[in-house]
Motif scaffolding. Structure first.
Motif, PDB file in Angstrom:
ATOM      1  N   ILE A 236       0.707  -1.182  -0.201  1.00 47.71           N
ATOM      2  CA  ILE A 236      -0.013   0.034  -0.174  1.00 47.71           C
ATOM      3  C   ILE A 236       1.273   1.498  -0.202  1.00 47.71           C
ATOM      4  O   ILE A 236       1.213   1.658   0.675  1.00 47.71           O
ATOM      5  N   PRO A 237       1.428   1.912  -1.148  1.00 48.22           N
ATOM      6  CA  PRO A 237       1.931   3.193  -1.016  1.00 48.22           C
ATOM      7  C   PRO A 237       1.536   4.216  -0.118  1.00 48.22           C
ATOM      8  O   PRO A 237       0.277   4.333  -0.154  1.00 48.22           O
ATOM      9  N   GLY A 238       2.700   5.187   0.385  1.00 51.47           N
ATOM     10  CA  GLY A 238       2.417   5.447   1.172  1.00 51.47           C
ATOM     11  C   GLY A 238       2.413   7.298   0.310  1.00 51.47           C
ATOM     12  O   GLY A 238       3.073   7.884  -0.891  1.00 51.47           O
ATOM     13  N   LEU A 239       1.545   8.171   1.102  1.00 53.92           N
ATOM     14  CA  LEU A 239       1.726   9.318  -0.758  1.00 53.92           C
ATOM     15  C   LEU A 239       1.389  10.854   0.040  1.00 53.92           C
ATOM     16  O   LEU A 239       0.972  11.517  -0.166  1.00 53.92           O
ATOM     17  N   HIS A 240       2.393  10.565   1.329  1.00 56.48           N
ATOM     18  CA  HIS A 240       1.672  11.866   2.462  1.00 56.48           C
ATOM     19  C   HIS A 240       2.683  11.292   3.291  1.00 56.48           C
ATOM     20  O   HIS A 240       3.571   9.862   3.695  1.00 56.48           O
ATOM     21  N   ASP A 241       3.659  12.860   4.234  1.00 58.94           N
ATOM     22  CA  ASP A 241       4.500  12.536   5.040  1.00 58.94           C
ATOM     23  C   ASP A 241       3.483  13.320   5.855  1.00 58.94           C
ATOM     24  O   ASP A 241       2.774  14.335   5.822  1.00 58.94           O
ATOM     25  N   VAL A 242       4.225  13.774   7.304  1.00 61.82           N
ATOM     26  CA  VAL A 242       3.609  14.423   8.341  1.00 61.82           C
ATOM     27  C   VAL A 242       4.355  15.574   8.499  1.00 61.82           C
ATOM     28  O   VAL A 242       5.633  15.431   9.172  1.00 61.82           O
ATOM     29  N   CYS A 243       3.899  16.094   9.036  1.00 57.37           N
ATOM     30  CA  CYS A 243       4.148  17.436   9.941  1.00 57.37           C
ATOM     31  C   CYS A 243       3.892  18.137  11.017  1.00 57.37           C
ATOM     32  O   CYS A 243       2.698  17.865  10.869  1.00 57.37           O
ATOM     33  N   MET A 244       4.734  17.720  11.817  1.00 58.96           N
ATOM     34  CA  MET A 244       4.302  17.786  13.697  1.00 58.96           C
ATOM     35  C   MET A 244       4.916  19.808  14.283  1.00 58.96           C
ATOM     36  O   MET A 244       6.270  19.171  13.787  1.00 58.96           O
ATOM     37  N   ILE A 245       4.149  20.020  15.190  1.00 56.47           N
ATOM     38  CA  ILE A 245       4.091  21.002  15.384  1.00 56.47           C
ATOM     39  C   ILE A 245       3.761  21.055  16.968  1.00 56.47           C
ATOM     40  O   ILE A 245       3.395  20.801  17.380  1.00 56.47           O
ATOM     41  N   PHE A 246       5.613  21.051  17.258  1.00 52.62           N
ATOM     42  CA  PHE A 246       5.635  21.034  19.196  1.00 52.62           C
ATOM     43  C   PHE A 246       5.868  22.336  19.764  1.00 52.62           C
ATOM     44  O   PHE A 246       5.870  23.309  18.650  1.00 52.62           O
ATOM     45  N   GLU A 247       5.628  22.362  21.087  1.00 49.48           N
ATOM     46  CA  GLU A 247       5.862  23.559  21.623  1.00 49.48           C
ATOM     47  C   GLU A 247       6.459  23.570  22.806  1.00 49.48           C
ATOM     48  O   GLU A 247       6.387  22.753  23.989  1.00 49.48           O
ATOM     49  N   LYS A 248       7.632  24.823  22.782  1.00 47.93           N
ATOM     50  CA  LYS A 248       8.001  24.371  24.205  1.00 47.93           C
ATOM     51  C   LYS A 248       7.333  25.276  25.296  1.00 47.93           C
ATOM     52  O   LYS A 248       7.235  26.438  25.644  1.00 47.93           O
ATOM     53  N   THR A 249       6.846  24.440  26.594  1.00 51.18           N
ATOM     54  CA  THR A 249       5.962  25.310  27.120  1.00 51.18           C
ATOM     55  C   THR A 249       6.044  26.272  27.691  1.00 51.18           C
ATOM     56  O   THR A 249       8.034  26.477  28.481  1.00 51.18           O
ATOM     57  N   ARG A 250       5.351  27.042  28.190  1.00 50.47           N
ATOM     58  CA  ARG A 250       5.465  28.735  29.065  1.00 50.47           C
ATOM     59  C   ARG A 250       6.086  28.302  30.452  1.00 50.47           C
ATOM     60  O   ARG A 250       6.806  28.725  30.943  1.00 50.47           O
TER      61      ARG A 250
END
Length: 250
Positions: A236-250
């Protein structure tokens, strides 16, 4: 960009005896994505499903693993950071985007001798508002000849150990409230089987004290070199990648 995003693929013709004719594609079939709810976002088309079939005039598409700069531009327009860091700059895609929209950017690459996984080369603590990272997907595509490059990691365990150090370096370099955006994809390795690098990225980021800031962004892989290949095996071909947004908490 319209929210009615088109992702064409070819359906196989079926003959009268119901045998599939794979060598005769029909007209394209189109998938229409959901409409996005209206909100106060400065970039309304930036949603969890990201489609942009044009790479844009950023970086050099001939570089291994190069990605288009439009997602980077939209993220910067959304978060509006003061200072950006790109520790794996490659052909300079993020740097080109920052220059175009007038955002200060510091960028390095292992081709210049900078090892983003080395804590001794990590920038000073709390220096950046936003870090963009597009690391190698382990050894899916070899990047640099330097043995320190992540794509040259001999085992998955070695890759994850150094990748985790890179994420810790990034967490340290972020200002409180700063964002770390990582573009990563899973893939099937010839020896290790299916490698869930998106899962490992989140695991390592949480262990480094970062929190996930928002939804994952599923980026359609338009222009991927693998899409033009023909394989003998069935998968099953993969047709995407994933952008993950992380935050340094205050």
């Amino acid at each position: 960009m319209s929210t009615a995003i088109i992702n064409p693929f070819y359906a196989a013709r079926i003959s009268r005896n119901h045998r599939i004719r794979r060598d005769e594609p029909t007209q394209p079939v189109y998938a229409r994505l959901p409409m996005a709810p209206r909100n106060a976002s400065p970039v309304p088309h930036l949603t969890s499903l990201y489609h942009f079939h044009r790479a844009g005039e950023y970086g050099d598409r001939k570089w291994p693993g190069n990605c288009g700069g439009n997602l980077i531009k939209d993220l910067l327009r959304y978060f509006r950071p003061g200072l950006v860091f790109d520790p794996m700059t490659g052909s300079g895609t993020a740097r080109d985007v920052c220059r175009e929209i007038g955002v200060p950017c510091i960028s390095f690459d292992i081709h210049e001798g900078f090892d983003a996984c080395d804590p001794r080369q990590s920038p000073a603590a709390e220096s950046f508002d936003f870090i963009w990272a597009h690391p190698p997907y382990w050894r899916q595509k070899l990047y640099a000849d330097d043995p320190r490059d992540l794509s040259r990691s001999p085992t998955l365990e070695d890759f994850l150990r150094r990748y985790g150090q890179f994420i810790r370096n990034s967490a340290r370099a972020l200002k409180p409230g700063g964002k770390l955006a990582i573009l990563m994809g899973d893939y099937s390795d010839r020896d290790a089987g299916y490698v869930p690098l998106v899962y490992h990225t989140k695991r390592l980021a949480f262990a480094a004290g970062l929190a996930q800031h928002c939804t994952d962004i599923i980026r359609f892989s338009h222009g991927a070199s693998s899409s033009k290949k023909v394989y003998r095996s069935s998968f099953i071909p993969g047709l995407h990648d994933v952008c993950m947004i992380f935050e340094k908490t205050r």
